[in-house]
Design an enzyme around this catalytic site. Sequence first.
Site: not given
Ligand code: AMP
Length: 396
Positions: A36, A197, A354, A377
């Site tokens: 950064r 999620k 991130g 964000g």
């Molecule tokens: P996000 O912060 O929403 O972008 O989520 C990233 C996280 O999602 C990472 O730590 C990944 O390990 C997790 N992730 C991705 N696919 C899966 C999955 N099929 N099951 C569990 N965790 C997952």
Amino acid sequence: MRWNSLDDMDLNAKTVLVRADLNVPVEDGRVTDDTRIQRLAPTVHDIIAKGGRPVLLSHFGRPKGKVVPEMSLQMLIPAIETAFGLTVSFCADCRGPAAQAAIAALGEGAVLVLENTRFHPGEEKNDPALAAEFADLGDVFCADAFSCAHRAHASTEGVARLVPSCAGRLMEAELTALNAALGAPDRPLVAVVGGAKVSTKLELLGNLVEKVDHLVIGGGMANTFLAAQGIDVGKSLCEHEMTQTAAEILTKAATTGCDIVLPSDIVVAREFRAGADSETLPADTCPADAMILDAGPETVARIATVMEGARTLIWNGPLGAFEIPPFDEATNSAARKAAALTRAGKLVTVAGGGDTVAALNQANAAHDFTYISSAGGAFLEWMEGKTLPGVAVLGD
Ligand code: AMP
């Protein structure tokens, strides 16, 4: 929207207040990743080349309106000096007589960093009085923290209303790249959205189905979409309460003509750990005692075909549990494909958020992408189609 850049401003002998994002990772008082800071260097050098005096404002951490010595920007000065190759001085307040005196004492070709803006309660409240105190310090305001532009704070939005304002080089690069990706993109346009999620990326998915030609959904959130189609996802990460919402997104995509790409094959395991025994199965045959941790090779091949036919790609979120091999395979393969198409001049690729940057770095693909946003964000809110207050205020 039109905004001024540094090229539109007369900076000769002017004090230029630069809102930077110096919220960098620090361990034991040392900067562990200065990306950064490095990305601010062109702004600072250009201000000096135009005869201006750069004065940096930034937040660090969440001190919540109080002075927290461990969150002082002073600890960053050595790293900033190294990254800029310039003399950098520090002032222990970001407003008032102390800041005025430090600015008056600033030598030619030097940089001043003011203390953490969030030590003042008015910062996060966008208090007009604090914004006016910032405005008193400079002749020109230069917004160079795209990563903070989703927050209307005194140092990102309030001050920009009171002083002639422009975008810094980093902000300019972000706005140009993001506009090329979602504002006025070359089509077909594909978005890759992964991550844990659906609930955190709901608005983003809702906006994208209206704008992109292909939407690849991967990661844990794909499980919720599979469940919405009546598929049993066993012990997978899945937000069962969100299946109705996922179904609505699929329906909306059908009406907008957005092609949704969901896993057609999956990599499953019984344990969430690196090297766990795994097997590849059709997406609708997840065993009851297993969890889906990655997309399979058939899905990856389909994603590659979509990318080959596309001209622009936006990426946020990993396609699987990329931190624990072998469940990084789909993310790595798709990232490398996007990188190769970018190298060949066939695809414009923009990524942000991130975990996304970490995943693309791990795949050794990030350096080939057309643009990697420095924002988390703010990048997500931009993908959601929201107006970012720190950008809107720069408009005519
Ligand atoms: P996000 O912060 O929403 O972008 O989520 C990233 C996280 O999602 C990472 O730590 C990944 O390990 C997790 N992730 C991705 N696919 C899966 C999955 N099929 N099951 C569990 N965790 C997952």
